[in-house]
Write a protein that holds these residues in place. Structure first.
Motif, PDB file in Angstrom:
ATOM      1  N   HIS A 115      -8.058 -11.366   7.748  1.00 33.54           N
ATOM      2  CA  HIS A 115      -7.542 -10.818   6.493  1.00 33.54           C
ATOM      3  C   HIS A 115      -6.021 -10.735   6.520  1.00 33.54           C
ATOM      4  N   VAL A 116      -5.448 -10.681   5.311  1.00 35.71           N
ATOM      5  CA  VAL A 116      -4.001 -10.555   5.181  1.00 35.71           C
ATOM      6  C   VAL A 116      -3.658  -9.387   4.266  1.00 35.71           C
ATOM      7  N   VAL A 117      -2.402  -8.967   4.344  1.00 41.14           N
ATOM      8  CA  VAL A 117      -1.830  -7.949   3.460  1.00 41.14           C
ATOM      9  C   VAL A 117      -0.428  -8.428   3.087  1.00 41.14           C
ATOM     10  N   PHE A 118       0.237  -7.671   2.224  1.00 39.37           N
ATOM     11  CA  PHE A 118       1.569  -8.059   1.780  1.00 39.37           C
ATOM     12  C   PHE A 118       2.623  -7.842   2.848  1.00 39.37           C
ATOM     13  N   GLY A 119       3.589  -8.721   2.821  1.00 40.12           N
ATOM     14  CA  GLY A 119       4.833  -8.567   3.550  1.00 40.12           C
ATOM     15  C   GLY A 119       5.947  -8.884   2.572  1.00 40.12           C
ATOM     16  N   LEU A 153      -5.994  -4.595  -2.269  1.00 42.24           N
ATOM     17  CA  LEU A 153      -5.379  -4.799  -3.579  1.00 42.24           C
ATOM     18  C   LEU A 153      -5.650  -3.622  -4.511  1.00 42.24           C
ATOM     19  N   LYS A 154      -6.824  -3.032  -4.416  1.00 41.35           N
ATOM     20  CA  LYS A 154      -7.141  -1.867  -5.252  1.00 41.35           C
ATOM     21  C   LYS A 154      -6.182  -0.715  -4.937  1.00 41.35           C
ATOM     22  N   ILE A 155      -5.896  -0.500  -3.664  1.00 45.38           N
ATOM     23  CA  ILE A 155      -4.939   0.543  -3.271  1.00 45.38           C
ATOM     24  C   ILE A 155      -3.573   0.256  -3.906  1.00 45.38           C
ATOM     25  N   CYS A 156      -3.123  -0.989  -3.815  1.00 46.43           N
ATOM     26  CA  CYS A 156      -1.819  -1.367  -4.387  1.00 46.43           C
ATOM     27  C   CYS A 156      -1.834  -1.219  -5.906  1.00 46.43           C
ATOM     28  N   TYR A 157      -2.858  -1.773  -6.557  1.00 43.05           N
ATOM     29  CA  TYR A 157      -2.940  -1.721  -8.025  1.00 43.05           C
ATOM     30  C   TYR A 157      -3.014  -0.286  -8.540  1.00 43.05           C
ATOM     31  N   SER A 188       0.823  -1.223   0.000  1.00 43.19           N
ATOM     32  CA  SER A 188       0.000   0.000   0.000  1.00 43.19           C
ATOM     33  C   SER A 188       0.851   1.264   0.000  1.00 43.19           C
ATOM     34  N   LEU A 189       2.100   1.174   0.450  1.00 43.01           N
ATOM     35  CA  LEU A 189       2.970   2.357   0.425  1.00 43.01           C
ATOM     36  C   LEU A 189       3.327   2.787  -0.995  1.00 43.01           C
ATOM     37  N   ILE A 190       3.069   1.938  -1.986  1.00 38.68           N
ATOM     38  CA  ILE A 190       3.281   2.325  -3.387  1.00 38.68           C
ATOM     39  C   ILE A 190       2.314   3.445  -3.782  1.00 38.68           C
ATOM     40  N   ASN A 191       1.141   3.424  -3.184  1.00 37.78           N
ATOM     41  CA  ASN A 191       0.105   4.394  -3.541  1.00 37.78           C
ATOM     42  C   ASN A 191       0.251   5.649  -2.679  1.00 37.78           C
TER      43      ASN A 191
END
Length: 174
Positions: free
Chosen positions: A50-54, A138-142, A10-13
């Protein structure tokens, strides 16, 4: 001393980072690839649903993301936000300038440069592949990836799909 963050989820966005980084939208970012790092779906949120990326170190993998500068106060705000992670210093030699002319990345060779990557804390890791991503994550990341470039977005998706396909094939054989 200069300090940078390597954002891979999410830090990409940068539009999503305005609370911790007031000028996030106008902040310079450098899309990069990091050698020896693998993005994984392995951070279990506090809701345990829920999970997120690591990320994890993996010699044969690479992970795309962005570098952006932060000051001490901003680093502290990001540490609070990223409470399930620890900021670990990344050696500059692992960084590849894949998304533009190498000359724009000369600052990375500065010996005084500190680059931090948020690695998941041990107590936040999960091995379950069955848990869904946090809704909207995922929408935030994409969206962040698409704002950088089509190639950056494709690389992000390709790395995710390869691992998903491998996991599916290995499960199917059992």
């Amino acid at each position: 001393m200069a300090c940078y963050i390597f954002g891979y989820g999410s830090l990409i966005n940068m539009l999503y980072n305005t609370e911790e980084l007031p000028d996030a939208i106008n902040r310079p970012v450098w899309p990069i690839m990091v050698n020896g790092l693998q993005r994984t779906k392995n951070v279990l949120l506090k809701d345990k649903k829920h999970v997120v990326f690591g990320v994890k170190d993996h010699l044969t993998q690479s992970c795309n993301g962005i570098l952006f500068p932060v000051n001490k106060d901003e680093l502290m705000r990001l540490r609070i936000r990223e409470g399930l992670y620890d900021p670990i210093e990344l050696p500059a030699e692992r960084i590849l300038p894949k998304y533009g002319p190498a000359s724009q990345y000369n600052f990375v060779l500065n010996a005084n440069l500190k680059i931090y990557c948020f690695y998941p804390k041990e107590n936040a890791l999960t091995t379950s592949n069955k848990l869904p991503f946090l809704p909207g994550y995922l929408k935030i990341c994409y969206d962040g990836c698409r704002r950088i470039s089509d190639q950056f977005y494709k690389d992000f998706l390709t790395k995710m799909r390869r691992r998903t396909i491998k996991k599916y094939k290995s499960r199917k054989r059992k």
